[in-house]
Design an enzyme around this catalytic site. Structure first.
Site, PDB file in Angstrom:
ATOM      1  N   ASP A   1       0.827  -1.209   0.000  1.00 22.29           N
ATOM      2  CA  ASP A   1       0.000   0.000   0.000  1.00 22.29           C
ATOM      3  C   ASP A   1       0.861   1.258   0.000  1.00 22.29           C
ATOM      4  O   ASP A   1       0.342   2.366   0.155  1.00 22.29           O
ATOM      5  CB  ASP A   1      -0.908   0.013   1.235  1.00 22.29           C
ATOM      6  CG  ASP A   1      -0.114  -0.062   2.537  1.00 22.29           C
ATOM      7  OD1 ASP A   1       0.814  -0.892   2.633  1.00 22.29           O
ATOM      8  OD2 ASP A   1      -0.407   0.708   3.472  1.00 22.29           O
TER       9      ASP A   1
ATOM     10  N   TYR B   1       1.421   0.274  15.986  1.00 23.07           N
ATOM     11  CA  TYR B   1       2.790   0.688  16.252  1.00 23.07           C
ATOM     12  C   TYR B   1       2.861   1.565  17.498  1.00 23.07           C
ATOM     13  O   TYR B   1       1.916   2.298  17.800  1.00 23.07           O
ATOM     14  CB  TYR B   1       3.349   1.475  15.063  1.00 23.07           C
ATOM     15  CG  TYR B   1       3.538   0.658  13.819  1.00 23.07           C
ATOM     16  CD1 TYR B   1       4.714  -0.039  13.581  1.00 23.07           C
ATOM     17  CD2 TYR B   1       2.523   0.579  12.862  1.00 23.07           C
ATOM     18  CE1 TYR B   1       4.896  -0.783  12.427  1.00 23.07           C
ATOM     19  CE2 TYR B   1       2.689  -0.169  11.703  1.00 23.07           C
ATOM     20  CZ  TYR B   1       3.880  -0.845  11.497  1.00 23.07           C
ATOM     21  OH  TYR B   1       4.039  -1.585  10.358  1.00 23.07           O
TER      22      TYR B   1
ATOM     23  N   LYS C   1      -0.144  -6.613  13.753  1.00 22.01           N
ATOM     24  CA  LYS C   1       1.200  -6.323  13.257  1.00 22.01           C
ATOM     25  C   LYS C   1       1.824  -5.243  14.121  1.00 22.01           C
ATOM     26  O   LYS C   1       1.162  -4.268  14.487  1.00 22.01           O
ATOM     27  CB  LYS C   1       1.116  -5.842  11.804  1.00 22.01           C
ATOM     28  CG  LYS C   1       2.425  -5.299  11.232  1.00 22.01           C
ATOM     29  CD  LYS C   1       2.210  -4.816   9.804  1.00 22.01           C
ATOM     30  CE  LYS C   1       3.469  -4.217   9.204  1.00 22.01           C
ATOM     31  NZ  LYS C   1       3.276  -3.818   7.787  1.00 22.01           N
TER      32      LYS C   1
END
Length: 264
Positions: free
Chosen positions: A24, A143, A173
């Site tokens: 992406d 994150y 993730k």
């Protein structure tokens, strides 16, 4: 878990492990190496053993003819490197958009610790609610990023992955903490499968050692972009990463099996 979601999760992994290649980056960085002729790149990485590829919805028609039976994930927020704040990810689609694009799962990026965290928490919570109505799995890219935050701190990473689980993500993730021992804390912070980001591009051996460390810590695989799609041989490096994830191969053995010379 309903049958539809379980079936779709199987399409983006193998035996509960995942080798996902996000592409992406065109919205973030523009038409960089590996994404101009994205069709050839997708052909290569899926031939090399990628379980799933990930793009924004507008690329779907370029993905399906080339993914060789691999799963497909549509990413639903984004930002650019030339905009005022790359951490300010904005919504780019809906679960219904992803379904129309032929997706097996959707993904969403949240920067835990940034000034945009409150809005992104709300958006991820809403997204998982919408996705659940359709039996659509959600990959949360969670994150630890913000003022004063060490992005490899296992405590911060552990908080990020737990937040993602609390909001309803199915696969999470996050960044790698740097070694297996510390990353085990991150994996143990959630009951959901954790996959690592690729991080800064290093040598092939450094990349494979990172994957090996994450797997030794209990990770479920990787969601690795530029280290794969910008590689001189995307098919070979995908095959090497797959050998570590799916065959539990040591890093050097995986490189040798893929025809890549171990670097010193």
């Amino acid at each position: 878990m309903d049958a539809g979601k379980a079936a779709r999760l199987e399409r983006i992994g193998t035996g509960g492990r995942h080798l996902i290649v996000p592409m992406d980056h065109g919205i973030t960085m523009g038409p960089v190496k590996g994404l101009v002729d994205i069709e050839s790149t997708i052909d290569g990485i899926t031939a090399g053993g990628a379980d799933a590829v990930l793009t924004q919805k507008g690329i779907a028609s370029r993905v399906h003819p080339h993914k060789n039976g691999a799963g497909y994930i549509v990413h639903l927020n984004g930002s650019t490197t030339i905009g005022p704040d790359e951490e300010d990810k904005r919504l780019t689609g809906t679960v219904e958009d992803a379904i129309r694009a032929g997706a097996d799962a959707v993904s969403f990026h949240i920067n835990v610790g940034s000034e945009h965290e409150p809005d992104q928490i709300t958006q991820l919570g809403d997204l998982t609610t919408e996705a659940d109505r359709y039996g659509m799995p959600v990959l949360a890219m969670a994150y630890a990023r913000g003022p004063g935050i060490d992005e490899s701190d296992p405590e911060a990473l552990g908080h990020a992955v737990r937040l993602a689980e609390e909001l309803g993500a199915d696969v999470i993730k996050t960044g790698y903490s740097g070694d297996a021992e510390s990353f085990q804390h991150v994996v143990e912070a959630t009951a959901k499968p954790v996959v690592i980001a690729g991080g800064s591009k290093g040598t092939d051996e450094e990349t494979l050692e990172m994957v090996r460390g994450a797997m030794d810590a209990g990770a479920a695989g990787v969601s690795m972009g530029r280290s794969i799609f910008q590689h001189d041989d995307p098919e070979a490096i995908t095959s090497a990463v797959s050998a570590v994830i799916h065959d539990d191969a040591p890093a050097v053995e995986a490189l040798e099996r893929a025809g890549l010379i171990a670097e010193t």
